[in-house]
Design a protein around this motif. Structure first.
Motif, PDB file in Angstrom:
ATOM      1  N   SER A  92       0.179  -8.917  11.451  1.00  0.00           N
ATOM      2  CA  SER A  92      -1.180  -9.217  11.910  1.00  0.00           C
ATOM      3  C   SER A  92      -1.889 -10.143  10.930  1.00  0.00           C
ATOM      4  O   SER A  92      -2.703 -10.973  11.322  1.00  0.00           O
ATOM      5  N   MET A  93      -1.539 -10.048   9.662  1.00  0.00           N
ATOM      6  CA  MET A  93      -2.154 -10.961   8.694  1.00  0.00           C
ATOM      7  C   MET A  93      -1.679 -12.386   8.902  1.00  0.00           C
ATOM      8  O   MET A  93      -2.449 -13.335   8.733  1.00  0.00           O
ATOM      9  N   GLN A  94      -0.415 -12.513   9.250  1.00  0.00           N
ATOM     10  CA  GLN A  94       0.089 -13.863   9.563  1.00  0.00           C
ATOM     11  C   GLN A  94      -0.666 -14.450  10.740  1.00  0.00           C
ATOM     12  O   GLN A  94      -1.011 -15.629  10.754  1.00  0.00           O
ATOM     13  N   ARG A  95      -0.925 -13.579  11.714  1.00  0.00           N
ATOM     14  CA  ARG A  95      -1.684 -14.029  12.885  1.00  0.00           C
ATOM     15  C   ARG A  95      -3.081 -14.474  12.480  1.00  0.00           C
ATOM     16  O   ARG A  95      -3.569 -15.511  12.920  1.00  0.00           O
ATOM     17  N   ILE A  96      -3.705 -13.669  11.636  1.00  0.00           N
ATOM     18  CA  ILE A  96      -5.061 -14.014  11.191  1.00  0.00           C
ATOM     19  C   ILE A  96      -5.062 -15.319  10.408  1.00  0.00           C
ATOM     20  O   ILE A  96      -5.944 -16.159  10.559  1.00  0.00           O
ATOM     21  N   ASN A  97      -4.040 -15.479   9.637  1.00  0.00           N
ATOM     22  CA  ASN A  97      -3.917 -16.710   8.861  1.00  0.00           C
ATOM     23  C   ASN A  97      -3.889 -17.929   9.778  1.00  0.00           C
ATOM     24  O   ASN A  97      -4.608 -18.913   9.548  1.00  0.00           O
ATOM     25  N   GLN A  98      -3.090 -17.825  10.824  1.00  0.00           N
ATOM     26  CA  GLN A  98      -3.005 -18.939  11.777  1.00  0.00           C
ATOM     27  C   GLN A  98      -4.331 -19.140  12.496  1.00  0.00           C
ATOM     28  O   GLN A  98      -4.766 -20.274  12.742  1.00  0.00           O
ATOM     29  N   LEU A  99      -4.940 -18.000  12.772  1.00  0.00           N
ATOM     30  CA  LEU A  99      -6.202 -18.020  13.490  1.00  0.00           C
ATOM     31  C   LEU A  99      -7.291 -18.731  12.693  1.00  0.00           C
ATOM     32  O   LEU A  99      -8.023 -19.574  13.204  1.00  0.00           O
ATOM     33  N   HIS A 136       0.871  -1.167   0.000  1.00  0.00           N
ATOM     34  CA  HIS A 136       0.000   0.000   0.000  1.00  0.00           C
ATOM     35  C   HIS A 136       0.908   1.216   0.000  1.00  0.00           C
ATOM     36  O   HIS A 136       1.720   1.385   0.905  1.00  0.00           O
ATOM     37  N   GLU A 137       0.719   2.018  -0.974  1.00  0.00           N
ATOM     38  CA  GLU A 137       1.613   3.179  -1.055  1.00  0.00           C
ATOM     39  C   GLU A 137       1.399   4.151   0.096  1.00  0.00           C
ATOM     40  O   GLU A 137       2.290   4.883   0.483  1.00  0.00           O
ATOM     41  N   ALA A 138       0.183   4.100   0.639  1.00  0.00           N
ATOM     42  CA  ALA A 138      -0.121   5.042   1.716  1.00  0.00           C
ATOM     43  C   ALA A 138       0.569   4.658   3.027  1.00  0.00           C
ATOM     44  O   ALA A 138       0.603   5.443   3.959  1.00  0.00           O
ATOM     45  N   LEU A 139       1.094   3.426   3.074  1.00  0.00           N
ATOM     46  CA  LEU A 139       1.629   2.953   4.340  1.00  0.00           C
ATOM     47  C   LEU A 139       3.142   3.127   4.423  1.00  0.00           C
ATOM     48  O   LEU A 139       3.850   2.990   3.429  1.00  0.00           O
ATOM     49  N   LYS A 179      -9.685  -1.371   2.973  1.00  0.00           N
ATOM     50  CA  LYS A 179      -8.549  -1.311   2.046  1.00  0.00           C
ATOM     51  C   LYS A 179      -7.779  -0.003   2.234  1.00  0.00           C
ATOM     52  O   LYS A 179      -6.587   0.069   1.998  1.00  0.00           O
ATOM     53  N   GLY A 180      -8.519   1.051   2.599  1.00  0.00           N
ATOM     54  CA  GLY A 180      -7.919   2.375   2.737  1.00  0.00           C
ATOM     55  C   GLY A 180      -6.892   2.412   3.867  1.00  0.00           C
ATOM     56  O   GLY A 180      -6.827   1.516   4.708  1.00  0.00           O
ATOM     57  N   GLY A 181      -6.129   3.459   3.865  1.00  0.00           N
ATOM     58  CA  GLY A 181      -5.047   3.550   4.843  1.00  0.00           C
ATOM     59  C   GLY A 181      -5.453   4.176   6.176  1.00  0.00           C
ATOM     60  O   GLY A 181      -4.828   3.920   7.200  1.00  0.00           O
ATOM     61  N   ASP A 182      -6.506   4.940   6.159  1.00  0.00           N
ATOM     62  CA  ASP A 182      -6.831   5.742   7.332  1.00  0.00           C
ATOM     63  C   ASP A 182      -7.830   5.040   8.245  1.00  0.00           C
ATOM     64  O   ASP A 182      -8.995   5.417   8.330  1.00  0.00           O
ATOM     65  N   ILE A 183      -7.342   4.038   8.948  1.00  0.00           N
ATOM     66  CA  ILE A 183      -8.251   3.247   9.779  1.00  0.00           C
ATOM     67  C   ILE A 183      -8.054   3.612  11.238  1.00  0.00           C
ATOM     68  O   ILE A 183      -6.915   3.599  11.726  1.00  0.00           O
ATOM     69  N   PRO A 184      -9.132   3.906  11.950  1.00  0.00           N
ATOM     70  CA  PRO A 184      -8.994   4.202  13.374  1.00  0.00           C
ATOM     71  C   PRO A 184      -8.385   3.031  14.143  1.00  0.00           C
ATOM     72  O   PRO A 184      -8.533   1.876  13.730  1.00  0.00           O
ATOM     73  N   PRO A 204       6.836   1.847   5.799  1.00  0.00           N
ATOM     74  CA  PRO A 204       7.375   0.486   5.940  1.00  0.00           C
ATOM     75  C   PRO A 204       7.027  -0.128   7.298  1.00  0.00           C
ATOM     76  O   PRO A 204       6.736  -1.311   7.373  1.00  0.00           O
ATOM     77  N   HIS A 205       7.039   0.718   8.334  1.00  0.00           N
ATOM     78  CA  HIS A 205       6.712   0.196   9.657  1.00  0.00           C
ATOM     79  C   HIS A 205       5.285  -0.344   9.702  1.00  0.00           C
ATOM     80  O   HIS A 205       5.028  -1.472  10.147  1.00  0.00           O
ATOM     81  N   GLU A 206       4.363   0.462   9.188  1.00  0.00           N
ATOM     82  CA  GLU A 206       2.956   0.057   9.160  1.00  0.00           C
ATOM     83  C   GLU A 206       2.778  -1.209   8.322  1.00  0.00           C
ATOM     84  O   GLU A 206       2.018  -2.100   8.675  1.00  0.00           O
ATOM     85  N   SER A 207       3.479  -1.229   7.229  1.00  0.00           N
ATOM     86  CA  SER A 207       3.393  -2.354   6.325  1.00  0.00           C
ATOM     87  C   SER A 207       3.830  -3.652   7.011  1.00  0.00           C
ATOM     88  O   SER A 207       3.181  -4.696   6.881  1.00  0.00           O
ATOM     89  N   THR A 208       4.910  -3.583   7.752  1.00  0.00           N
ATOM     90  CA  THR A 208       5.395  -4.751   8.482  1.00  0.00           C
ATOM     91  C   THR A 208       4.372  -5.181   9.531  1.00  0.00           C
ATOM     92  O   THR A 208       4.103  -6.362   9.715  1.00  0.00           O
TER      93      THR A 208
END
Lengths: 170, 172
Positions: A104-111, A90-93, B33-38, A95-99
């Motif tokens: 959290s997606m890995q967690r959801i996957n396991q979940l 996501h370009e809006a994110l 999908k958006g970036g601005d999530i509370p 690198p920290h947010e992206s990681t």
């Protein structure tokens, strides 16, 4: 059905079938084999297809049955979560947010992988593939009530765990 | 598309209760999908992103379609070979049948006595020979008749005696 309509109508659902098979068999190679077998079966049974109301659901059902056969024949239980990698871009994110999202997606996957088989199937069909309840009934050969109960349980199990993660940061 | 948090809150509670329609679920996916999530929906957003990401997973094989088509399609290249193969099968079948019939016929001919064979080419000669043969039979019949006449004499004599016996008995 001729080859042309098979190519234009049936073959494009391969990704859905592949993802569904993957939920069962766990390895991409095996899932691919399953999908291949499904298509050959569909082609051989193409005369029947005119009688089938929803042929996509029919294909999905064959996928499910063949996948289950395969699991049984290998005599292997799919208890280990599938190692999936996600390429979140996501370009809006930052690198920290992206990681963070990746984790959290890995967690959801396991979940989700830890859910009972039926719940896993139902949540996949509804929330990933966007099938209607009727279609899910047809694919899984369950009645409406069972589908809804399984979906409800799956979503709520996920929600509870997510809330725990939120509260304790687990 | 920006949606107010109340609406999302609403949709989410419907979602957890399995009361959302497919369109509403799609709206949720779009929103997350958006970036601005509370902060409070961070994990929920991850869940919806997980669904989205899962949907992107595809069968990564360019040759897949071609392999399927090849599998289901009767191969064009092999058509002639197949035709040849099939006709050879039929020919072999016919050959076996013909041989069988020939052997059976031969067997039948060997076991049954030969039919009368035409031995004469000239009709006149054949006629003469037939006549000769018939005459011979006729002569034999003639001889037989003469012999039979002798036998007849005994018969007549016997009948005479019987008649006399009868008349004698009636007189008595």
């Amino acid at each position: 059905m001729n080859l042309e309509s098979f190519q234009t109508r049936v073959l494009p659902v391969k990704n859905k079938l592949f993802r569904f098979a993957l939920k069962f068999v766990g390895s991409e190679e095996e899932a691919k084999d399953v999908v291949q077998e499904v298509f050959i079966r569909v082609w051989n049974g193409r005369e029947q297809m005119n009688e089938v109301q929803n042929w996509e659901a029919w294909c999905m059902r064959i996928t499910r049955n063949l996948s289950l056969d395969r699991i049984r024949s290998i005599n292997r239980k799919q208890t280990h979560p599938i190692e999936e990698s996600f390429n979140v871009q996501h370009e809006a994110l930052t690198p920290h947010e992206s990681t963070e999202i990746h984790e959290s997606m890995q967690r959801i996957n396991q979940l989700i992988a830890s859910l009972p088989e039926k719940q896993r199937q139902v949540i996949h069909l509804r929330d990933v593939e966007g099938y209607s309840y009727n279609e899910i009934c047809e694919i899984l050969e369950l009645d409406m009530n069972q589908v809804k109960v399984n979906l409800f349980r799956a979503r709520n199990a996920v929600r509870e765990k997510l809330m725990k993660i939120n509260a304790y940061g687990l | 598309m920006l949606m107010d948090s109340n609406r999302i809150e609403n949709l989410l509670s419907k979602y957890w209760n399995c009361e959302t329609s497919l369109e509403e679920e799609q709206q949720l996916r779009e929103y997350f999908k958006g970036g601005d999530i509370p902060e409070q929906w961070k994990e929920t957003a991850a869940l919806f992103r997980y669904f989205e990401e899962n949907k992107k997973k595809t069968l990564n094989d360019v040759a897949f379609d071609a392999a399927i088509i090849q599998n289901v399609q009767p191969q064009k290249k092999g058509k002639l070979v197949k035709l040849f193969y099939n006709s050879m099968r039929i020919a072999a079948g016919i050959a076996v049948l013909v041989m069988a019939v020939w052997f059976v016929r031969k067997e039948v001919r060997d076991t049954t006595p030969q039919e009368v064979v035409d031995t004469y080419d000239d009709p006149q000669l054949a006629f003469e020979e037939t006549k000769k043969a018939l005459l011979m039979i006729s002569k034999s019949f003639g001889t037989a008749e003469n012999q039979a006449k002798k036998l007849n004499m005994f018969n007549e004599a016997q009948e005479e005696i019987q008649k006399k016996d009868k008349s004698k008995n009636s007189k008595l």
